[in-house]
Design a protein around this motif. Sequence first.
Motif, mmCIF file in Angstrom:
data_model
loop_
_atom_site.group_PDB
_atom_site.id
_atom_site.type_symbol
_atom_site.label_atom_id
_atom_site.label_comp_id
_atom_site.label_asym_id
_atom_site.label_seq_id
_atom_site.Cartn_x
_atom_site.Cartn_y
_atom_site.Cartn_z
ATOM 1 N N ASP A 12 0.863 50.392 30.431
ATOM 2 C CA ASP A 12 -0.311 49.578 30.130
ATOM 3 C C ASP A 12 -1.525 50.432 29.789
ATOM 4 O O ASP A 12 -2.399 50.010 29.042
ATOM 5 N N THR A 13 -1.595 51.650 30.319
ATOM 6 C CA THR A 13 -2.691 52.541 29.962
ATOM 7 C C THR A 13 -2.630 52.886 28.483
ATOM 8 O O THR A 13 -3.651 53.038 27.820
ATOM 9 N N LEU A 14 -1.421 52.989 27.938
ATOM 10 C CA LEU A 14 -1.278 53.261 26.514
ATOM 11 C C LEU A 14 -1.870 52.127 25.689
ATOM 12 O O LEU A 14 -2.574 52.345 24.710
ATOM 13 N N LEU A 15 -1.578 50.905 26.098
ATOM 14 C CA LEU A 15 -2.116 49.748 25.380
ATOM 15 C C LEU A 15 -3.638 49.701 25.469
ATOM 16 O O LEU A 15 -4.312 49.238 24.557
ATOM 17 N N HIS A 16 -4.162 50.198 26.577
ATOM 18 C CA HIS A 16 -5.613 50.180 26.778
ATOM 19 C C HIS A 16 -6.330 50.883 25.640
ATOM 20 O O HIS A 16 -7.381 50.433 25.166
ATOM 21 N N HIS A 17 -5.777 51.999 25.153
ATOM 22 C CA HIS A 17 -6.432 52.771 24.106
ATOM 23 C C HIS A 17 -6.469 52.021 22.779
ATOM 24 O O HIS A 17 -7.270 52.337 21.908
ATOM 25 N N LEU A 18 -5.600 51.044 22.619
ATOM 26 C CA LEU A 18 -5.572 50.286 21.370
ATOM 27 C C LEU A 18 -6.639 49.212 21.323
ATOM 28 O O LEU A 18 -6.919 48.650 20.283
ATOM 29 N N VAL A 19 -7.230 48.903 22.469
ATOM 30 C CA VAL A 19 -8.113 47.745 22.549
ATOM 31 C C VAL A 19 -9.567 48.125 22.754
ATOM 32 O O VAL A 19 -10.464 47.556 22.155
ATOM 33 N N THR A 20 -9.818 49.083 23.602
ATOM 34 C CA THR A 20 -11.203 49.325 23.977
ATOM 35 C C THR A 20 -11.478 50.792 24.219
ATOM 36 O O THR A 20 -10.579 51.553 24.554
ATOM 37 N N SER B 90 3.722 59.376 14.251
ATOM 38 C CA SER B 90 4.341 58.806 15.450
ATOM 39 C C SER B 90 4.735 59.867 16.460
ATOM 40 O O SER B 90 4.893 59.576 17.650
ATOM 41 N N LEU B 91 4.910 61.106 16.007
ATOM 42 C CA LEU B 91 5.329 62.171 16.912
ATOM 43 C C LEU B 91 4.206 62.642 17.827
ATOM 44 O O LEU B 91 4.466 63.284 18.843
ATOM 45 N N THR B 92 2.956 62.329 17.473
ATOM 46 C CA THR B 92 1.845 62.766 18.300
ATOM 47 C C THR B 92 1.870 62.081 19.654
ATOM 48 O O THR B 92 2.336 60.953 19.788
ATOM 49 N N LYS B 93 1.386 62.780 20.680
ATOM 50 C CA LYS B 93 1.325 62.220 22.020
ATOM 51 C C LYS B 93 -0.096 61.806 22.392
ATOM 52 O O LYS B 93 -0.353 61.388 23.518
ATOM 53 N N ASP B 94 -1.022 61.923 21.424
ATOM 54 C CA ASP B 94 -2.417 61.534 21.656
ATOM 55 C C ASP B 94 -2.688 60.248 20.894
ATOM 56 O O ASP B 94 -2.927 60.246 19.690
ATOM 57 N N ILE B 95 -2.638 59.123 21.591
ATOM 58 C CA ILE B 95 -2.799 57.829 20.932
ATOM 59 C C ILE B 95 -4.224 57.611 20.424
ATOM 60 O O ILE B 95 -4.472 56.807 19.535
ATOM 61 N N GLU C 262 2.226 50.966 16.932
ATOM 62 C CA GLU C 262 3.218 50.113 17.575
ATOM 63 C C GLU C 262 4.383 50.936 18.113
ATOM 64 O O GLU C 262 4.900 50.667 19.202
ATOM 65 N N LEU C 263 4.806 51.936 17.351
ATOM 66 C CA LEU C 263 5.919 52.768 17.802
ATOM 67 C C LEU C 263 5.565 53.497 19.099
ATOM 68 O O LEU C 263 6.420 53.666 19.977
ATOM 69 N N TYR C 264 4.313 53.922 19.223
ATOM 70 C CA TYR C 264 3.861 54.612 20.431
ATOM 71 C C TYR C 264 4.077 53.728 21.656
ATOM 72 O O TYR C 264 4.582 54.176 22.698
ATOM 73 N N VAL C 265 3.713 52.464 21.540
ATOM 74 C CA VAL C 265 3.857 51.538 22.662
ATOM 75 C C VAL C 265 5.332 51.248 22.944
ATOM 76 O O VAL C 265 5.765 51.214 24.096
#
Length: 442
Positions: free
Chosen positions: A19-27, A174-179, A321-324
């Motif tokens: 869920d922390t990953l999704l957090h970066h997509l929103v705010t 997509s290979l990056t680990k920094d969203i 999306e692939l990151y999530v």
Amino acid sequence: MAQDPGEQLLLEDATDHHDTLLHHLVTEHGKSDLRAAFFNMSNSILGAGIVGIPRAFRNAGLLTGLVLLALLAVVNDWTLRMIIVNTKLSGAKTYTGFVSHAYGDLGKTAILLAQGLFGFGGNVGFAVIIGDTIPHVLRSVFARQVESFRVVDFLLARNTLIVLCITGISFPLSLTKDIGRLAKASGIALVSMSVILLIVVFRGPAMPADVRGQVSGAGWFVEPGIFQSISVISFALVCHHNTTFIYDSIKKPTLDRFNRVTHVACALSGVVCGVMGVSGYLAFGPKTKGNVLNNFPSDDWVVNVARLCFGLNMLTTYPLELYVVRAVVRDLLEIYHRREIPELSTAQHLLITSVLAGVPMLVALFTCNLGAILELVGATSASLLAFILPPLCFLKLTKMKPLGEKIPLYLCIAFGLCVMVLSSTQTILSALRSTDDDHCVV
């Protein structure tokens, strides 16, 4: 069987990574005012699914499509607010957290699969959109070279460019680990959606008669593809997996303040989708395709501007999306092995990323039926996220609730299950009867 409190705590802690990953997509970090929260939610709702709304109106009929859109916007509003109530009741901080709290490993697996399939199905749709946009723009720009040189014709062919774009741009990203880097790359999303809306509204009526279609008879009122329509609209409106992060981003987060944000965002999103649906369907009638941009000629330079913006947006949204989805796979591996996996190994990271990037690309090589993809994703994962899991968890967390107050919750769950079964069946049967030419660019 009751779950040990210590084991439950570990289970909830394990959900934080995904869920922390999704957090970066929103705010962004820090707090935002209600206006910024409203923008975040609206931006989260209004995505690629909007180009399928005219087809949803074609499937259901104009009047029925408008009624369904209004009803689903209201239900969407209700279940979004229910998610925040569920976090309060469970003491969890995230969507994944309260589902895990209510149903343990089974609940966690269900929500992870719903989120993963939503992202994976979205990427299949994005790959199709890339093939429906960028090739037609480039072939229009280099029309003479395409006619004169077979090599140029091959390099600018739909399938060639899908492979080149995804393997050469989306896959490396997509290979990056920094969203955070990926989130910054997707800033053109709102601009492209606005351009597409304006073009459909104002350019559609100007198309020649042989391209357009006329709405007549049952098309004004009701058509048999109602459940397919519900699936596409659901896909377009769902942002439930981002809800808790939008709530947490608000300064002084309270239910009342969040409710105001949700009401306005859902109302605005419904209006925008309604304008897109009515304009596109009235312009193209029974000829309306799963991606309404495919109804416009491939050499229309005005529409090609929208196609280019849309295609470029998909190239950067694809790795987001692939990151999530990759994080979902990691969490599912944790459940399977019954141990925490702090980080995927380099080999695992490369293998999983390659599969998650390659499969949607392969699907897009064989179809341009975006409508069917949106319908299937909307019928399955979107129904789980929006109509089934929120009321199901609410019932679990409020065991003593009076029967009269439970009826709307049971109806919502039953509705989601009906959409899942009936819409998927309708979509599969419809796809088997139609040809791919029915959905490609004219």
